[in-house]
Design a protein around this motif. Structure first.
Motif, mmCIF file in Angstrom:
data_model
loop_
_atom_site.group_PDB
_atom_site.id
_atom_site.type_symbol
_atom_site.label_atom_id
_atom_site.label_comp_id
_atom_site.label_asym_id
_atom_site.label_seq_id
_atom_site.Cartn_x
_atom_site.Cartn_y
_atom_site.Cartn_z
ATOM 1 N N ALA A 153 -9.755 -1.604 14.859
ATOM 2 C CA ALA A 153 -10.061 -0.171 14.851
ATOM 3 C C ALA A 153 -8.793 0.606 14.516
ATOM 4 N N SER A 154 -8.959 1.683 13.735
ATOM 5 C CA SER A 154 -7.799 2.462 13.337
ATOM 6 C C SER A 154 -7.903 3.919 13.781
ATOM 7 N N GLY A 155 -8.828 4.212 14.700
ATOM 8 C CA GLY A 155 -8.946 5.552 15.250
ATOM 9 C C GLY A 155 -9.879 6.435 14.453
ATOM 10 N N LYS A 156 -10.405 7.472 15.121
ATOM 11 C CA LYS A 156 -11.288 8.466 14.500
ATOM 12 C C LYS A 156 -12.505 7.817 13.851
ATOM 13 N N GLY A 157 -13.025 6.792 14.525
ATOM 14 C CA GLY A 157 -14.251 6.153 14.031
ATOM 15 C C GLY A 157 -14.059 5.347 12.759
ATOM 16 N N ARG A 158 -12.863 4.833 12.549
ATOM 17 C CA ARG A 158 -12.566 4.068 11.331
ATOM 18 C C ARG A 158 -12.111 2.662 11.710
ATOM 19 N N ARG A 159 -12.248 1.748 10.751
ATOM 20 C CA ARG A 159 -11.839 0.360 10.970
ATOM 21 C C ARG A 159 -11.110 -0.131 9.726
ATOM 22 N N THR A 160 -10.035 -0.913 9.921
ATOM 23 C CA THR A 160 -9.192 -1.374 8.823
ATOM 24 C C THR A 160 -9.248 -2.890 8.699
ATOM 25 N N PHE A 161 -9.462 -3.342 7.481
ATOM 26 C CA PHE A 161 -9.502 -4.772 7.151
ATOM 27 C C PHE A 161 -8.339 -5.081 6.214
ATOM 28 N N VAL A 162 -7.614 -6.150 6.499
ATOM 29 C CA VAL A 162 -6.474 -6.551 5.679
ATOM 30 C C VAL A 162 -6.755 -7.935 5.092
ATOM 31 N N TRP A 163 -6.696 -8.033 3.751
ATOM 32 C CA TRP A 163 -6.983 -9.270 3.033
ATOM 33 C C TRP A 163 -5.756 -9.688 2.222
ATOM 34 N N HIS A 164 -5.541 -11.006 2.131
ATOM 35 C CA HIS A 164 -4.407 -11.545 1.377
ATOM 36 C C HIS A 164 -4.882 -12.618 0.408
ATOM 37 N N THR A 165 -4.506 -12.486 -0.864
ATOM 38 C CA THR A 165 -4.799 -13.490 -1.883
ATOM 39 C C THR A 165 -3.478 -14.090 -2.334
ATOM 40 N N GLY A 166 -3.235 -15.326 -1.940
ATOM 41 C CA GLY A 166 -1.947 -15.965 -2.164
ATOM 42 C C GLY A 166 -1.842 -16.779 -3.430
ATOM 43 N N GLU A 167 -2.962 -16.932 -4.156
ATOM 44 C CA GLU A 167 -2.922 -17.611 -5.445
ATOM 45 C C GLU A 167 -3.077 -16.581 -6.560
ATOM 46 N N PRO A 168 -2.505 -16.855 -7.747
ATOM 47 C CA PRO A 168 -2.629 -15.883 -8.841
ATOM 48 C C PRO A 168 -4.087 -15.566 -9.146
ATOM 49 N N MET A 169 -4.359 -14.300 -9.430
ATOM 50 C CA MET A 169 -5.726 -13.860 -9.707
ATOM 51 C C MET A 169 -5.712 -12.840 -10.834
ATOM 52 N N ALA A 170 -6.586 -13.023 -11.817
ATOM 53 C CA ALA A 170 -6.790 -12.007 -12.846
ATOM 54 C C ALA A 170 -7.493 -10.817 -12.215
ATOM 55 N N SER A 171 -7.138 -9.608 -12.642
ATOM 56 C CA SER A 171 -7.678 -8.423 -11.966
ATOM 57 C C SER A 171 -9.185 -8.305 -12.129
ATOM 58 N N TYR A 172 -9.775 -8.898 -13.192
ATOM 59 C CA TYR A 172 -11.228 -8.795 -13.344
ATOM 60 C C TYR A 172 -11.963 -9.581 -12.269
ATOM 61 N N LEU A 173 -11.241 -10.448 -11.546
ATOM 62 C CA LEU A 173 -11.845 -11.247 -10.478
ATOM 63 C C LEU A 173 -11.646 -10.621 -9.104
ATOM 64 N N ALA A 174 -10.893 -9.505 -9.039
ATOM 65 C CA ALA A 174 -10.712 -8.810 -7.769
ATOM 66 C C ALA A 174 -12.021 -8.135 -7.369
ATOM 67 N N MET A 175 -12.330 -8.200 -6.074
ATOM 68 C CA MET A 175 -13.611 -7.684 -5.592
ATOM 69 C C MET A 175 -13.405 -6.958 -4.267
ATOM 70 N N LEU A 176 -14.201 -5.905 -4.060
ATOM 71 C CA LEU A 176 -14.271 -5.245 -2.766
ATOM 72 C C LEU A 176 -15.716 -4.862 -2.525
ATOM 73 N N ALA A 177 -16.243 -5.263 -1.381
ATOM 74 C CA ALA A 177 -17.609 -4.899 -0.994
ATOM 75 C C ALA A 177 -17.560 -4.221 0.371
ATOM 76 N N VAL A 178 -18.131 -3.036 0.445
ATOM 77 C CA VAL A 178 -18.180 -2.263 1.691
ATOM 78 C C VAL A 178 -19.645 -2.065 2.055
ATOM 79 N N GLY A 179 -20.020 -2.462 3.276
ATOM 80 C CA GLY A 179 -21.411 -2.292 3.695
ATOM 81 C C GLY A 179 -21.664 -2.904 5.051
ATOM 82 N N LYS A 180 -22.926 -3.012 5.396
ATOM 83 C CA LYS A 180 -23.332 -3.652 6.652
ATOM 84 C C LYS A 180 -23.664 -5.107 6.352
#
Length: 466
Positions: free
Chosen positions: A203-230
């Protein structure tokens, strides 16, 4: 890549030098605004090589407002007085280079950065971009949509071929792979899923939540993904830890196929070599969240419950496309041909049609029920799509798979699997092109007619004779 009709690819000359112009505020030249890809001429940027992205994002689904800070670590490959970043839409509020304010200008997707002093060849530098706004959905030449896709309860960001520039600035071409750290804050009750490993969630306060992700192998940017939902999230430990996120409305319908993740990965590793990443998983959204599935690195995305064949296809991409990445969009058949052939091998190994039977059906024009669909397979050579709106057409997938089967026919089964595992192992986390594959085969089996295979099957438009 996804199962869809889109298109985009032909040779790409990597122009890592820009026009010679006086930098004004520093010695050097301007880095090229694009790497020369004829399908996407402005994709990527010359003069530097990105090694790491650190992205800090805050997203409000109710207003669709995104606030971001991108710290881009790169190495100059030439003297630079200025250079470009790809960024579509969004308002840029501040840019610094190694902590010093930099001047900027915008033209289309190009953000030009002029540091206070020139950058020498070999210098490692950090560009920090603060930005905000409503991220865009980008329509591709074939009318499919990517970039930032709003959903019923959040959003999904998908990048093939150039959609990642809708949500963070960078060098958005597959030839420039990098590591990633992503910190994203969303309303409490929602989950933010990305590539790599989840480092923390709090939890990061004011009804918000923070997620931290790490990709340690090389990745082309077209393969980067973010999904926000339930999402209902399932995490499993083991040799390859898994993080599976399924939209809460899709859990029951997805259970059978998603539950086979371990089986499919074990089968893939047996055939293609060791799994190339530190973690795995999948994300299942709702039908309509996107018009296609996509092989986003570590964690393919599916719009609704996947069928088993598509599931196998996107997971095979973790080897073919994600780890071994195309140098140019012309080389996309290397992704799609091998991933499609993985479907054929799965069928062969699980009491379905053999790869030879599927090859024969495609070659004879009996693969699809509709005659026009069968004719479309031979519309162009898999290694030479005619323009950007054709790179996801059937020739890239099915004719690409025919090439892979021809390789198998020439090598024989034992040597074929040695070839596949050697290819994925030797080129792990690298970028490759069609010529490198041919050279690899010529070294492996010099007595076989690889010139004929490339002339007839990779680059020849007419149906080859057997």
């Amino acid at each position: 890549m996804p199962r869809r009709t889109r298109a985009t690819a032909v040779a790409v000359l990597l122009l890592l030098a820009g026009c010679s112009s006086d930098g004004g505020d520093g010695d050097g030249a301007e880095g090229a605004a694009g790497v020369g890809d004829p399908y996407f001429p402005k994709a990527g940027n010359g003069g530097y090589d990105v090694t790491h992205y650190e992205l800090t994002l805050d997203y409000a689904p109710g207003t669709r407002h995104l606030t971001g800070t991108a710290v881009i670590t790169a190495r100059a490959t030439q003297q630079l007085a200025s250079y470009h970043l790809d960024l579509q839409g969004l308002d840029v509020e501040q840019v610094t280079v190694d902590g010093e304010p930099a001047r900027t200008s915008r033209a289309g997707q190009e953000l030009t950065v002029r540091p206070a002093s020139g950058l020498s060849t070999g210098r490692v530098f950090r560009t920090t971009v603060r930005y905000s706004g409503t991220p865009q959905t980008i329509t591709d030449p074939d009318s499919s949509e990517e970039g930032w896709l709003p959903t019923a309860d959040g959003a999904v960001a998908l990048g093939e071929p150039v959609g990642s520039m809708a949500w963070f600035p960078g060098s958005h071409h597959p030839s420039d792979k990098a590591m990633y750290d992503l910190r994203v804050t969303v309303p409490e009750g929602l989950t933010a899923v990305s590539n790599g490993e989840l480092v923390s969630e709090k939890a990061s306060g004011k009804g918000r939540r923070t997620f931290v992700w790490h990709t340690g192998e090389p990745m082309a940017s077209y393969l980067a993904m973010l999904a926000v939902g339930k999402f209902e999230v399932r995490r499993t430990a083991g040799r390859v830890p898994a993080y599976v996120a399924v939209d809460t409305t899709q859990v029951a319908a997805s259970r059978a196929v998603v539950g086979r993740l371990g089986d499919v990965l074990d089968w893939s590793a047996y055939n293609f070599g060791p799994y190339p990443f530190r973690s795995t998983g999948v994300v299942v959204g709702r039908a309509g969240d996107a018009g296609y599935a996509l092989e986003t690195q570590n964690r393919p995305f599916f719009p609704g419950p996947p069928d088993l064949s598509t599931f196998v296809h996107e997971l095979a991409h973790q080897w073919f496309g994600d780890s071994v990445t195309p140098r140019t969009w012309r080389d996309m058949w290397l992704n799609e041909g091998f991933a499609t052939y993985a479907e054929w091998l799965w069928s062969e190994d699980h009491d379905g049609d053999t790869a030879q039977e599927i090859f024969d059906a495609v070659y004879a024009g009996d693969y699809y029920e509709d005659a026009e669909d069968n004719e479309a397979v031979w519309a162009f050579a898999p290694g030479d799509p005619p323009d950007a709106d054709r790179i996801s057409d059937p020739p890239v997938y099915l004719r690409g798979a025919l090439v892979v089967h021809r390789i198998r026919q020439l090598l024989g089964d034992d040597a074929f699997y040695d070839f596949v595992q050697g290819w994925t192992g030797e080129h792990r986390h690298l970028v490759v092109d069609s010529g490198q594959l041919k050279a690899y085969l010529e070294k492996l089996a010099p007595d076989d007619d690889w010139d004929g295979v490339w002339e007839q099957w990779v680059y020849g438009k007419p149906k080859p004779s057997i």
